[in-house]
Design an enzyme around this catalytic site. Structure first.
Site, PDB file in Angstrom:
ATOM      1  N   THR A  61       0.828  -1.115  -0.083  1.00 37.96           N
ATOM      2  CA  THR A  61       0.029  -0.161  -0.053  1.00 37.96           C
ATOM      3  C   THR A  61       0.851   1.203   0.067  1.00 37.96           C
ATOM      4  O   THR A  61       0.481   2.296  -0.456  1.00 37.96           O
ATOM      5  CB  THR A  61      -0.908  -0.043   1.146  1.00 37.96           C
ATOM      6  OG1 THR A  61      -1.859  -1.026   1.179  1.00 37.96           O
ATOM      7  CG2 THR A  61      -1.562   1.157   1.345  1.00 37.96           C
ATOM      8  N   TYR A  84      -8.122   0.614  -3.240  1.00 33.86           N
ATOM      9  CA  TYR A  84      -7.061   1.169  -4.099  1.00 33.86           C
ATOM     10  C   TYR A  84      -6.239  -0.023  -4.439  1.00 33.86           C
ATOM     11  O   TYR A  84      -6.590  -1.114  -4.468  1.00 33.86           O
ATOM     12  CB  TYR A  84      -6.070   2.054  -3.057  1.00 33.86           C
ATOM     13  CG  TYR A  84      -5.734   1.269  -2.109  1.00 33.86           C
ATOM     14  CD1 TYR A  84      -6.160   1.383  -0.675  1.00 33.86           C
ATOM     15  CD2 TYR A  84      -4.374   0.461  -2.205  1.00 33.86           C
ATOM     16  CE1 TYR A  84      -5.755   0.869   0.362  1.00 33.86           C
ATOM     17  CE2 TYR A  84      -3.858  -0.171  -0.991  1.00 33.86           C
ATOM     18  CZ  TYR A  84      -4.645  -0.152   0.088  1.00 33.86           C
ATOM     19  OH  TYR A  84      -4.103  -0.883   1.203  1.00 33.86           O
ATOM     20  N   THR A 102       1.580  -4.301   4.109  1.00 34.99           N
ATOM     21  CA  THR A 102       1.497  -4.518   5.635  1.00 34.99           C
ATOM     22  C   THR A 102       0.779  -5.927   6.034  1.00 34.99           C
ATOM     23  O   THR A 102       1.128  -6.492   6.943  1.00 34.99           O
ATOM     24  CB  THR A 102       0.475  -3.587   6.202  1.00 34.99           C
ATOM     25  OG1 THR A 102      -0.767  -3.544   5.512  1.00 34.99           O
ATOM     26  CG2 THR A 102       0.958  -2.128   6.069  1.00 34.99           C
ATOM     27  N   ASP A 103       0.252  -6.466   4.857  1.00 40.67           N
ATOM     28  CA  ASP A 103      -0.366  -7.897   5.198  1.00 40.67           C
ATOM     29  C   ASP A 103       0.656  -8.863   5.881  1.00 40.67           C
ATOM     30  O   ASP A 103       0.143  -9.861   6.775  1.00 40.67           O
ATOM     31  CB  ASP A 103      -0.985  -8.443   3.983  1.00 40.67           C
ATOM     32  CG  ASP A 103      -2.413  -7.859   3.627  1.00 40.67           C
ATOM     33  OD1 ASP A 103      -3.011  -7.942   2.619  1.00 40.67           O
ATOM     34  OD2 ASP A 103      -2.835  -6.840   4.441  1.00 40.67           O
ATOM     35  N   LYS A 131       0.191  -7.033  12.702  1.00 38.59           N
ATOM     36  CA  LYS A 131      -0.984  -6.191  12.126  1.00 38.59           C
ATOM     37  C   LYS A 131      -2.031  -6.789  13.065  1.00 38.59           C
ATOM     38  O   LYS A 131      -2.590  -7.515  12.927  1.00 38.59           O
ATOM     39  CB  LYS A 131      -0.968  -6.222  10.629  1.00 38.59           C
ATOM     40  CG  LYS A 131      -2.115  -5.584   9.929  1.00 38.59           C
ATOM     41  CD  LYS A 131      -2.074  -5.825   8.338  1.00 38.59           C
ATOM     42  CE  LYS A 131      -3.133  -4.966   7.808  1.00 38.59           C
ATOM     43  NZ  LYS A 131      -3.093  -4.803   6.269  1.00 38.59           N
ATOM     44  N   GLU A 157      -1.657 -27.342  28.020  1.00 39.55           N
ATOM     45  CA  GLU A 157      -2.902 -27.942  27.621  1.00 39.55           C
ATOM     46  C   GLU A 157      -2.611 -29.157  26.783  1.00 39.55           C
ATOM     47  O   GLU A 157      -3.672 -30.313  26.754  1.00 39.55           O
ATOM     48  CB  GLU A 157      -3.415 -27.121  26.396  1.00 39.55           C
ATOM     49  CG  GLU A 157      -4.063 -25.999  26.712  1.00 39.55           C
ATOM     50  CD  GLU A 157      -5.470 -26.458  27.331  1.00 39.55           C
ATOM     51  OE1 GLU A 157      -6.234 -25.610  27.971  1.00 39.55           O
ATOM     52  OE2 GLU A 157      -5.869 -27.672  26.879  1.00 39.55           O
TER      53      GLU A 157
HETATM   54  N1  DGL Z   1      -2.570  -6.098  -0.431  1.00 40.94           N
HETATM   55  C1  DGL Z   1      -1.929  -5.519   0.963  1.00 40.94           C
HETATM   56  C2  DGL Z   1      -0.552  -5.820   1.093  1.00 40.94           C
HETATM   57  O1  DGL Z   1       0.255  -5.640  -0.202  1.00 40.94           O
HETATM   58  C3  DGL Z   1      -2.171  -4.109   1.038  1.00 40.94           C
HETATM   59  C4  DGL Z   1      -2.080  -3.669   2.672  1.00 40.94           C
HETATM   60  C5  DGL Z   1      -0.982  -2.857   2.861  1.00 40.94           C
HETATM   61  O2  DGL Z   1       0.050  -2.704   2.219  1.00 40.94           O
HETATM   62  O3  DGL Z   1      -1.300  -2.007   3.759  1.00 40.94           O
HETATM   63  O4  DGL Z   1      -0.005  -6.210   2.168  1.00 40.94           O
END
Ligand code: DGL
Length: 355
Positions: A39, A53, A119-120, A192, A312
């Site tokens: 992103t 986007y 971020t993923d 995240k 557990e």
């Molecule tokens: N498709 C996600 C990624 O590339 C977008 C999320 C992001 O980068 O914040 O990780």
């Protein structure tokens, strides 16, 4: 005669100015920005598109040109390693990126590294680099929750902060770092936590510090092994063992465990509820996999806390490994790296306690 004197003076002044600029350039640290997409390189149709986007569109040179303030921080060079949305990262791409980071940190003229990333899966890449890059130089992984085209976009400041930290001597030796939303997080601890807020990246153990107006404020340092103190080295790793994650929940059938178990994996991360609980009908399935040589890493789908060994489940008896505080996606990274060195359960458990 006076004109000659004036020319002499002007030439002298020009040389003095050039020397000053050269000295200033030489004094500034050099930071290399390795861009992978996400992103932070995204673009939306309008300023109101903060969540709708296309990721991985803007090239690294354009990202850097959009931040002239960086010139006061460091000499910044950009490289486009990939241009992908990070959910599409593969083990091979992790290895390629880590090899480039490893080569760059060996260069005397490179003082720090920034990796721009979606971020993923940012937390997985940051942890992987934390485990396998033998350096004390700052490495900072950074992303953004909104594309640069959106109102109140967060990418520019996150990237500026990342370069500030990567250029900072006081960031050395703290492991791979993540700068998001003014905070400096440990690449090992951070995840995240919210999928549509700029205040998304959190660690249950808290940030290491903050970066505000170009200055770092530190409050703690990592205690787990990392980077220069790691026993792993990307230069010795040619491939990563297949390790998969299967989440568990009420009514979970054995289907997924059987299918993944037959795919040639070296370890299975069980993402159980609670303290890494395993349903009674799944215990024999995991025991069968263990008897076939597949390691079982007992993790938890619960975000915080940590899995206790032999609580557990009788891990000693079953020869299983407890994933400690690592969420399943990070436990997969550590298991894949650890298996490049050992397949001994006691050694694997030591590694999960130490990293
Ligand atoms: N498709 C996600 C990624 O590339 C977008 C999320 C992001 O980068 O914040 O990780």
């Amino acid at each position: 005669m006076r004109i000659f004197k004036l020319e002499q003076w002007l030439v002298g002044l020009a040389f003095a100015l050039l020397a000053t600029v050269a000295a200033a350039q030489a004094a500034k640290p050099t930071v290399v920005v390795l861009a992978t997409g996400g992103t932070i390189a995204g673009a939306g149709a309008s300023a109101l598109n903060s969540a709708t986007y296309a990721a991985a569109k803007v090239p690294v040179d354009k990202l850097l040109v959009g931040l002239p303030e960086l010139a006061n921080v460091a000499t910044v060079k950009g490289e486009q390693v990939f241009q992908i949305a990070s959910e599409s990262f593969t083990n091979e791409q992790l290895l390629t990126l880590a090899r480039r980071v490893s080569a760059l940190v060996k260069q005397a003229d490179v003082d720090g590294i920034v990796v721009t990333h979606g971020t993923d899966t940012l937390e997985e890449t940051a942890y992987f680099l934390n485990l396998v890059i033998r350096t004390s130089k700052p490495i900072v992984v950074v992303g953004s929750m909104r594309p640069g085209t959106a109102l109140s976009a967060d990418g520019a400041l996150n990237l500026y902060d990342a370069v500030v930290v990567a250029a900072s001597k006081d960031a050395a030796g703290k492991g791979v770092l993540v700068t998001m939303n003014d905070e400096i997080q440990s690449g090992r601890d951070v995840s995240k936590n919210v999928n549509i807020k700029t205040d998304s990246f959190k660690s249950q153990w808290g940030p290491l510090g903050m970066v505000v107006e170009g200055k770092n404020y530190w409050f703690r340092a990592p205690v787990k092994r990392h980077t220069a103190g790691s026993e792993f080295n990307i230069d010795d790793i040619t491939t990563l063992a297949p390790v998969e994650v299967v989440y568990s929940y009420g009514n979970v059938p054995r289907t997924a465990f059987d299918a993944v178990g037959k795919s040639g994996i070296k370890a299975l991360v069980h993402g159980g509820p609670g303290n890494g609980s395993v349903a009674d009908r799944i215990v024999p399935v995991l025991q069968e996999l263990r008897s076939q040589g597949v390691h079982i890493i007992r993790s938890s789908r619960v975000p915080d806390g940590f899995v206790l060994r032999n609580a557990e489940q009788p891990d000693d008896k079953y020869d299983w490994v407890a994933a400690h505080d690592l969420r399943p996606q990070k436990a997969r990274i550590l298991a894949a790296v650890a298996l490049t060195k050992t397949s001994d359960t006691k050694e694997l458990q030591r590694i999960f306690w130490e990293y």
